[in-house]
Enzyme design. Structure first.
Site, PDB file in Angstrom:
ATOM      1  N   CYS A 110       0.850  -1.187   0.000  1.00 37.59           N
ATOM      2  CA  CYS A 110       0.000   0.000   0.000  1.00 37.59           C
ATOM      3  C   CYS A 110       0.888   1.239   0.000  1.00 37.59           C
ATOM      4  O   CYS A 110       1.895   1.277   0.710  1.00 37.59           O
ATOM      5  CB  CYS A 110      -0.893  -0.024   1.240  1.00 37.59           C
ATOM      6  SG  CYS A 110      -1.992   1.384   1.373  1.00 37.59           S
ATOM      7  N   HIS A 154      -9.292  -3.652  -1.894  1.00 34.87           N
ATOM      8  CA  HIS A 154      -8.259  -2.927  -1.156  1.00 34.87           C
ATOM      9  C   HIS A 154      -8.594  -1.432  -1.117  1.00 34.87           C
ATOM     10  O   HIS A 154      -8.544  -0.802  -0.054  1.00 34.87           O
ATOM     11  CB  HIS A 154      -6.900  -3.168  -1.819  1.00 34.87           C
ATOM     12  CG  HIS A 154      -5.762  -2.434  -1.194  1.00 34.87           C
ATOM     13  ND1 HIS A 154      -4.745  -3.087  -0.532  1.00 34.87           N
ATOM     14  CD2 HIS A 154      -5.462  -1.114  -1.130  1.00 34.87           C
ATOM     15  CE1 HIS A 154      -3.873  -2.184  -0.077  1.00 34.87           C
ATOM     16  NE2 HIS A 154      -4.290  -0.983  -0.438  1.00 34.87           N
ATOM     17  N   GLU A 155      -8.933  -0.867  -2.276  1.00 35.25           N
ATOM     18  CA  GLU A 155      -9.212   0.575  -2.345  1.00 35.25           C
ATOM     19  C   GLU A 155     -10.529   0.932  -1.652  1.00 35.25           C
ATOM     20  O   GLU A 155     -10.609   1.954  -0.970  1.00 35.25           O
ATOM     21  CB  GLU A 155      -9.198   1.063  -3.794  1.00 35.25           C
ATOM     22  CG  GLU A 155      -7.862   0.915  -4.500  1.00 35.25           C
ATOM     23  CD  GLU A 155      -6.671   1.471  -3.726  1.00 35.25           C
ATOM     24  OE1 GLU A 155      -6.813   2.493  -3.010  1.00 35.25           O
ATOM     25  OE2 GLU A 155      -5.577   0.879  -3.824  1.00 35.25           O
ATOM     26  N   HIS A 158     -10.154   1.340   2.012  1.00 39.50           N
ATOM     27  CA  HIS A 158      -9.651   2.649   2.448  1.00 39.50           C
ATOM     28  C   HIS A 158     -10.798   3.611   2.741  1.00 39.50           C
ATOM     29  O   HIS A 158     -10.693   4.453   3.635  1.00 39.50           O
ATOM     30  CB  HIS A 158      -8.744   3.273   1.381  1.00 39.50           C
ATOM     31  CG  HIS A 158      -7.340   2.793   1.421  1.00 39.50           C
ATOM     32  ND1 HIS A 158      -6.522   2.941   2.523  1.00 39.50           N
ATOM     33  CD2 HIS A 158      -6.589   2.175   0.474  1.00 39.50           C
ATOM     34  CE1 HIS A 158      -5.332   2.427   2.250  1.00 39.50           C
ATOM     35  NE2 HIS A 158      -5.348   1.950   1.024  1.00 39.50           N
TER      36      HIS A 158
END
Length: 183
Positions: A110, A154-155, A158
């Site tokens: 990341c 993953h994004e 966030h």
């Protein structure tokens, strides 16, 4: 270049706010800068001139200090040579997730995390995401599997204040999950 917020900054652990559509000029400009940052990060000659820039395939608005539900993704399409997977997603939602899991053999990384976090971050192998794509200027439904699904998850994590290493088993980081697909 955009300044990337690191994982010790509390705002990275906050849930991001929904974005009002139509997009403001300011939000579109931020998405454009984020996409440009990713493209530059993948250019070896650019990284040679800017050694502090790390290569990335995705970037969420909280990583640049803006807690809004926006993200960009850009990387070569490994199934179609010469093409790229490229999105500017606003208010993305995962609407379908498979029970089958997958993980990156080399582990995830990341741009906001400088330290190594060895281990497997298990994620859904197949997902469906609904969002507004500011690149296409339309609502989209993305069906993704494997690597594509991992990047999207993953994004989107966030946007919910979650980092990849939150998915790694602290007691047994390389635990093999039954039936999970190695990507």
């Amino acid at each position: 270049m955009l300044k990337i917020i690191k994982d010790k900054v509390p705002s990275l652990r906050s849930v991001s706010k929904e974005v009002t559509l139509p997009l403001s000029d300011r939000d579109q400009q931020l998405l454009d800068k984020m996409l440009e940052h990713l493209k530059n990060s993948q250019d070896p000659s650019f990284r040679e001139k800017h050694p502090t820039v790390r290569e990335g395939v995705g970037l969420a608005a909280p990583q640049v200090g803006v807690n809004k539900r926006m993200l960009v993704i850009h990387y070569p399409n490994y199934e179609k040579e010469g093409e790229y997977v490229s999105y500017q997603l606003v208010n993305p939602q995962i609407t379908v997730s498979s029970l089958k899991k997958c993980y990156l053999k080399a582990g995830e990384g990341c741009l906001s995390v400088d330290q190594e976090h060895p281990g497997y971050a298990y994620r859904a192998y197949r997902i469906t995401v609904k969002a507004y794509d500011a690149l296409k200027k339309e609502d989209v439904e993305i069906k993704a599997k494997g690597f594509d699904a991992i990047v999207l998850q993953h994004e989107i994590d966030h946007l919910n204040g979650i980092l990849f290493y939150d998915h790694i088993d602290k007691n047994n980081p390389f635990r093999q999950e039954n039936g999970a697909i190695e990507v």
